[in-house]
Design a protein around this motif. Sequence first.
Motif, short mmCIF file in Angstrom:
data_model
loop_
_atom_site.label_atom_id
_atom_site.label_comp_id
_atom_site.label_asym_id
_atom_site.label_seq_id
_atom_site.Cartn_x
_atom_site.Cartn_y
_atom_site.Cartn_z
N VAL A 31 -15.86 121.37 95.10
CA VAL A 31 -16.52 121.33 93.80
C VAL A 31 -16.56 122.72 93.18
N GLY A 32 -16.91 123.73 93.98
CA GLY A 32 -17.02 125.08 93.46
C GLY A 32 -15.72 125.64 92.94
N GLU A 33 -14.61 125.26 93.56
CA GLU A 33 -13.30 125.72 93.13
C GLU A 33 -12.66 124.78 92.11
N GLY A 34 -13.36 123.71 91.74
CA GLY A 34 -12.83 122.77 90.75
C GLY A 34 -11.58 122.06 91.22
N LEU A 35 -11.56 121.64 92.50
CA LEU A 35 -10.36 121.08 93.10
C LEU A 35 -10.37 119.56 93.23
N ALA A 36 -11.48 118.92 92.90
CA ALA A 36 -11.56 117.46 93.08
C ALA A 36 -12.45 116.85 92.01
N ASP A 37 -12.09 115.63 91.63
CA ASP A 37 -12.91 114.83 90.72
C ASP A 37 -13.62 113.71 91.47
N HIS A 38 -13.23 113.48 92.71
CA HIS A 38 -13.78 112.40 93.53
C HIS A 38 -13.56 112.76 94.99
N ILE A 39 -14.57 112.53 95.82
CA ILE A 39 -14.46 112.76 97.26
C ILE A 39 -14.74 111.44 97.97
N ASP A 40 -13.80 111.05 98.84
CA ASP A 40 -13.99 109.88 99.69
C ASP A 40 -14.21 110.38 101.11
N MET A 41 -14.98 109.65 101.89
CA MET A 41 -15.26 110.03 103.27
C MET A 41 -14.72 108.99 104.23
N ASN A 42 -14.03 109.47 105.26
CA ASN A 42 -13.37 108.59 106.22
C ASN A 42 -14.29 108.27 107.39
N PHE A 43 -14.71 107.01 107.45
CA PHE A 43 -15.43 106.48 108.60
C PHE A 43 -14.76 105.20 109.10
N GLY A 44 -13.43 105.15 108.92
CA GLY A 44 -12.72 103.94 109.30
C GLY A 44 -11.51 104.14 110.18
N CYS A 45 -11.15 105.39 110.47
CA CYS A 45 -9.94 105.63 111.25
C CYS A 45 -10.10 105.07 112.66
N PRO A 46 -9.15 104.21 113.13
CA PRO A 46 -9.26 103.63 114.48
C PRO A 46 -8.40 104.33 115.52
N VAL A 47 -7.74 105.41 115.14
CA VAL A 47 -6.78 106.08 116.02
C VAL A 47 -7.52 106.67 117.23
N SER A 89 -8.40 112.95 93.67
CA SER A 89 -9.22 112.27 94.66
C SER A 89 -8.84 112.75 96.05
N ILE A 90 -9.82 113.24 96.82
CA ILE A 90 -9.57 113.80 98.14
C ILE A 90 -10.43 113.09 99.17
N GLN A 91 -9.80 112.70 100.28
CA GLN A 91 -10.57 112.10 101.37
C GLN A 91 -10.87 113.15 102.44
N LEU A 92 -12.15 113.26 102.79
CA LEU A 92 -12.60 114.16 103.84
C LEU A 92 -12.89 113.39 105.12
N TYR A 93 -12.53 114.00 106.24
CA TYR A 93 -12.94 113.51 107.55
C TYR A 93 -13.89 114.53 108.14
#
Length: 385
Positions: A97-113, A78-82
């Motif tokens: 996906v093309g390199e077969g590196l992840a089974d799940h992608i999460d997207m970050n829209f919550g970082c408050p930094v 599982s990998i999170q993308l920003y």
Amino acid sequence: MSTATSTAPQLSIGPLPLSVPVVLAPMAGITNTAFRRLCREYGAGLYVSEMITSRALVERTPESLRLIRHHESETTRSIQLYSVDPTTAGEAARFLVGEGLADHIDMNFGCPVPKVTRKGGGAALPWKLEHFRRIVEETVSAAGDIPVTVKMRKGIDADHLTYLEAAKAAEGAGVSAIALHARTAADFYSGNADWDAIGTLKDTITSVPVLGNGDIWSADDALRMVEQSGCDGIVVGRGCLGRPWLFGDLAAAFRGEKRKATPTLGEVGDALRRHAELLVEFFDGDELRGCRDIRKHVAWYFKGYPVGGELRARLAQTESLQHLDDMLGELDRDAPYPGEAAEGQRGRAGTPKKPALPDRWLESRELTDASRAEVSAAELHNSGG
């Protein structure tokens, strides 16, 4: 011993069934493969990488490629993308996906930094609703059969809430789940998470799972969140810092088992040592770098335990595994679990503050030419944040 009992709600992220409805929240500088492996050894769930900047991934920077590595034992990767740009987000997803590196992608829209939000990224981005929608749509399309999820906050501040509109846009774009950290960017990590907002989101989003995040310090907290909000699963972040066995507690609670880890000081020391060993492996055998990284975890591990200030200070300066072993040998291994002193909040909560935003960001929900220029600089070449 916990008194809570429950039957675990069934949770699947797209085609991926979870044995328990528990997700490790992405945390920059924390949820690398070393920490994920350690947590997995204690419990069950979905363990998400720290945030990876999509531009850095598209450009194949060495650090981004190292951060997306998974150990062979990590069977759901599982990998999170920003990202702040639809094209770059799609390119990053296609690469994974093309390199077969992840089974799940999460997207970050919550970082408050501030370094993220002042460029229109993280928790600031859903304010530009159509731009947010395009990023999610492009990522989902590029990911194909790999499930994409989004993690967001309630909004920028109490006067600029975005989570319901953004969640509906994400649902329409085809995401497989939506996670809500029930605070605004202005809240940072202060105060209490608004679990009622998670319930409101659950009532609003009906076709995909809704996950709740915020103030999960114990398994009982997780069960209460599910009961109060009706959410389909929980996301745990700071509550597991220095306490990877929390995932065992969570798995037991969701299975209706009345048990809770109460490690002795020796067992805590063993967990810290295992974490350091895994960090050295993660840093390709660089023992000094791995030991420098474990330093920030020392206070979290020994919260509430009888470890003197002088020893704590030395542990926070460890330089090698042998050095660490020598100092851990000074612990009273039989010292029992200290109870409430080891419980509760972990990590810095901070105080509410006005979010750093691009100039005139709140004047329009559309991405103007001026704000587009700000956003174009938001994806730093380095990952993290």
